[in-house]
Scaffold this motif. Structure first.
Motif, PDB file in Angstrom:
ATOM      1  N   LEU A  13      46.164   4.435   0.186  1.00 42.79           N
ATOM      2  CA  LEU A  13      45.907   3.336   1.111  1.00 42.79           C
ATOM      3  C   LEU A  13      45.219   3.825   2.379  1.00 42.79           C
ATOM      4  O   LEU A  13      44.235   3.234   2.831  1.00 42.79           O
ATOM      5  N   GLN A  14      45.719   4.906   2.953  1.00 38.98           N
ATOM      6  CA  GLN A  14      45.122   5.434   4.175  1.00 38.98           C
ATOM      7  C   GLN A  14      43.678   5.860   3.939  1.00 38.98           C
ATOM      8  O   GLN A  14      42.794   5.533   4.723  1.00 38.98           O
ATOM      9  N   VAL A  17      41.460   2.686   3.495  1.00 38.89           N
ATOM     10  CA  VAL A  17      41.233   1.943   4.745  1.00 38.89           C
ATOM     11  C   VAL A  17      40.287   2.718   5.649  1.00 38.89           C
ATOM     12  O   VAL A  17      39.339   2.158   6.208  1.00 38.89           O
ATOM     13  N   TRP A  26      43.488   1.651  10.581  1.00 42.00           N
ATOM     14  CA  TRP A  26      44.711   2.316  10.137  1.00 42.00           C
ATOM     15  C   TRP A  26      45.664   2.502  11.307  1.00 42.00           C
ATOM     16  O   TRP A  26      46.852   2.219  11.208  1.00 42.00           O
ATOM     17  N   PHE A  30      47.778  -0.951  10.353  1.00 40.80           N
ATOM     18  CA  PHE A  30      48.614  -0.496   9.255  1.00 40.80           C
ATOM     19  C   PHE A  30      49.765   0.394   9.717  1.00 40.80           C
ATOM     20  O   PHE A  30      50.886   0.230   9.243  1.00 40.80           O
ATOM     21  N   LEU A  34      53.748  -0.187   9.099  1.00 40.13           N
ATOM     22  CA  LEU A  34      54.506   0.755   8.272  1.00 40.13           C
ATOM     23  C   LEU A  34      55.645   1.417   9.038  1.00 40.13           C
ATOM     24  O   LEU A  34      56.645   1.795   8.440  1.00 40.13           O
TER      25      LEU A  34
END
Length: 58
Positions: A13-14, A17, A26, A30, A34
């Motif tokens: 995901l990182q 993105v 991020w 995000f 998180l």
């Protein structure tokens, strides 16, 4: 919580993105989501849905 269940997902995901969308997204969006307690995201989504239902009926 996600790291305990599926740690590879966070790396993917990182990378996705930061490479394909916007690297700063991020850190700005995000990462705070998180780092929040695991109950916050479902609670916020539920509140938004309830507000949408109340608006629709009223």
């Amino acid at each position: 919580m996600i790291f305990r269940i599926w740690p590879e997902f966070l790396n993917t995901l990182q990378a996705g993105v930061q490479r394909r969308i916007l690297p700063e997204l991020w850190d700005w969006v995000f990462l705070p989501v998180l780092e929040a307690p695991s109950w916050v995201v479902p609670a916020v989504l539920g509140a938004v849905l309830l507000a949408g239902l109340a608006r629709r009926r009223g």
